[in-house]
Write a protein that holds these residues in place. Structure first.
Motif, short mmCIF file in Angstrom:
data_model
loop_
_atom_site.label_atom_id
_atom_site.label_comp_id
_atom_site.label_asym_id
_atom_site.label_seq_id
_atom_site.Cartn_x
_atom_site.Cartn_y
_atom_site.Cartn_z
N UNK A 248 6.47 -11.05 10.64
CA UNK A 248 5.30 -11.68 10.06
C UNK A 248 4.48 -12.28 11.19
N UNK A 249 3.16 -12.16 11.07
CA UNK A 249 2.28 -12.64 12.13
C UNK A 249 0.92 -12.95 11.53
N UNK A 250 -0.10 -13.04 12.38
CA UNK A 250 -1.49 -13.22 11.96
C UNK A 250 -2.34 -12.18 12.68
N UNK A 251 -3.40 -11.73 12.01
CA UNK A 251 -4.44 -11.00 12.71
C UNK A 251 -5.66 -11.91 12.81
N UNK A 252 -6.45 -11.70 13.85
CA UNK A 252 -7.61 -12.57 14.06
C UNK A 252 -8.63 -12.41 12.93
N UNK A 253 -8.88 -11.16 12.52
CA UNK A 253 -9.87 -10.92 11.47
C UNK A 253 -9.51 -9.67 10.68
N UNK A 254 -9.90 -9.67 9.42
CA UNK A 254 -9.95 -8.47 8.59
C UNK A 254 -11.41 -8.32 8.13
N UNK A 255 -12.02 -7.19 8.45
CA UNK A 255 -13.42 -6.94 8.08
C UNK A 255 -13.48 -5.82 7.05
N UNK A 256 -14.06 -6.13 5.89
CA UNK A 256 -14.35 -5.13 4.87
C UNK A 256 -15.85 -5.18 4.65
#
Length: 441
Positions: A248-256
């Protein structure tokens, strides 16, 4: 509600949209029908009636055919006929399993009726997801609804609206974004971008409303889809072919399109659990309930389009369980309430079956919440809790006075918050306390 637990879907195929043999239709010449749902752990739980029996199903864009779980004893309850054995495979490290394929079933969802619906009945008692949600979950349905209607999903107000596809008219919406679907084996995919390590990477994601997590990404160092430093290992959820573990981690951004979500939770499942899912080479992962619930959606399979509009959940923080505890509802406890006491504390006499019976005592069976997973080196594990402990109270409130998701919500509170928990272990009552701690730096 934060990211809590997955439900993982089957990997089997049905005919393409245009040649489906069964169809839902709205009764009484209605153009649309609204159906209320429960939002539990980021999952849409809708009322479904099968052969006259009222049930609760998860609405799952990632599943091809309706599935009914075996604990219902379907043959007696639904009187299903015309069955044949069928082998299915789901996510997880376990084996494939047998189901009964049944035809000629009457399905009703609000005013939508299908008189000849196929279902798959799974005769494996371990495939029962009710303990994880604390409410009865009798099955999963997806494609058969979405292929026949334009489906409006309003997470903010908790209803779906089924629109006759020939009668639906799109309204002008300047704050909306429309994304094109691509279909593989009748499952919908969208193109998006994720930002990892300060780099934007294009991804193709399964739209999976039957998963309560935020996102899955299939690790691929060649594409830059990986996390080597800031992650923790964890139980990710139950697949229909076994448990799934991973990072489990984080991503900086998700862009849709123009929508950008920041610091999004992401899970990287172990490759052994997703071997079959990765056969679709162009797929990079999934986007699931903890992201989808931040939008009100119009799902239009016939025109291969998904329309999104921000709702009241859009700015909610993406958070992880800070206790390390995973709970399930397993069985019941015999509890005693003293009529002369106004205390909400759980009585130490709860499991003492040698009590002297007095008129002032009321005995009842209440839900038993059991610790089924403990994250390594988590605050709960370091405090001394063990898998198998049955929770009696949390923060001086009796466990059975909570719904299971209410207890779990406490584990997503602020870092540093105190948790006081009383459990029974092999008939001995023990008390523990710890402070919540974020598992990521």
């Amino acid at each position: 509600m934060k990211n809590l637990r997955f439900f993982l879907v089957f990997l089997f195929c049905v005919p393409f949209i245009g040649i489906s043999q069964t169809k839902f239709k709205l009764q009484n010449n209605k153009k649309s029908d609204k159906v209320r749902f429960k939002l539990i752990n980021n999952l849409v739980v809708i009322p479904v009636q099968i052969n006259g029996v009222d049930l609760s199903f998860i609405l799952d864009t990632g599943v091809s055919k309706p599935i009914v779980f075996s604990f219902l004893n379907e043959k007696d309850t639904f009187k299903i006929n015309n069955t044949e054995a069928f082998i299915l495979r789901g996510l997880g490290e376990g084996d494939a399993f047998e189901a009964l394929k049944s035809r000629n079933n009457v399905f009703k969802i609000g005013e939508a009726v299908n008189l000849n619906q196929e279902i798959y009945a799974i005769h494996d008692a371990s495939l029962n997801f009710t303990p994880q949600l604390g409410v009865p979950i009798h099955g999963i349905i997806g494609f058969d609804i979405f292929k026949d209607f334009v489906v409006e999903i309003n997470y903010g107000r908790r209803f779906i609206k089924l629109h006759h596809p020939n009668e639906y008219v799109y309204k002008a919406c300047e704050s909306c974004e429309t994304v094109n679907f691509e279909f593989y084996n009748n499952k919908p995919y969208i193109n998006a971008q994720v930002k990892l390590n300060d780099t934007y990477v294009p991804v193709k994601l399964l739209v999976d409303s039957g998963g309560s997590d935020s996102m899955w990404i299939f690790e691929d160092e060649n594409l830059g889809l990986y996390e080597n430093e800031n992650y923790f290992l964890d139980f990710l959820g139950n697949g229909l072919s076994g448990s799934v573990y991973g990072k489990r981690a984080k991503i900086q951004e998700l862009k849709i399109r123009s929508f950008t979500l920041k610091q999004v939770n992401v899970s990287y499942p172990d490759s052994s659990a997703i071997h079959f899912a990765k056969r679709l080479k162009i797929r990079n992962g999934s986007v699931s309930g903890n992201v989808l619930k931040r939008f009100n959606m119009i799902v239009d399979y016939r025109n291969a389009r998904l329309t999104l509009k921000k709702n009241r959940f859009y700015k909610d923080e993406f958070s992880y369980n800070k206790s390390g505890i995973e709970l399930e509802h397993h069985g019941e406890l015999l509890v005693v309430d003293d009529d002369n006491s106004t205390s909400n504390a759980f009585s130490d006499t709860t499991i003492n079956l040698d009590l002297e019976l007095k008129p002032s005592y009321n005995f009842e069976f209440k839900p038993a919440y059991t610790i089924v997973e403990l994250r390594e080196n988590s605050p709960a594990q370091q405090a001394g809790l063990l898998v198998g402990d049955i929770v009696l109270s949390v923060n001086n409130r009796r466990a059975h006075d909570y719904k299971i998701h209410e207890i779990i919500r406490l584990f997503y509170a602020k870092e540093g918050d105190d948790i006081r928990i009383k459990v029974t272990r092999n008939g001995v009552i023990k008390s523990y306390s710890f402070q919540l701690k974020a598992p990521l730096k």
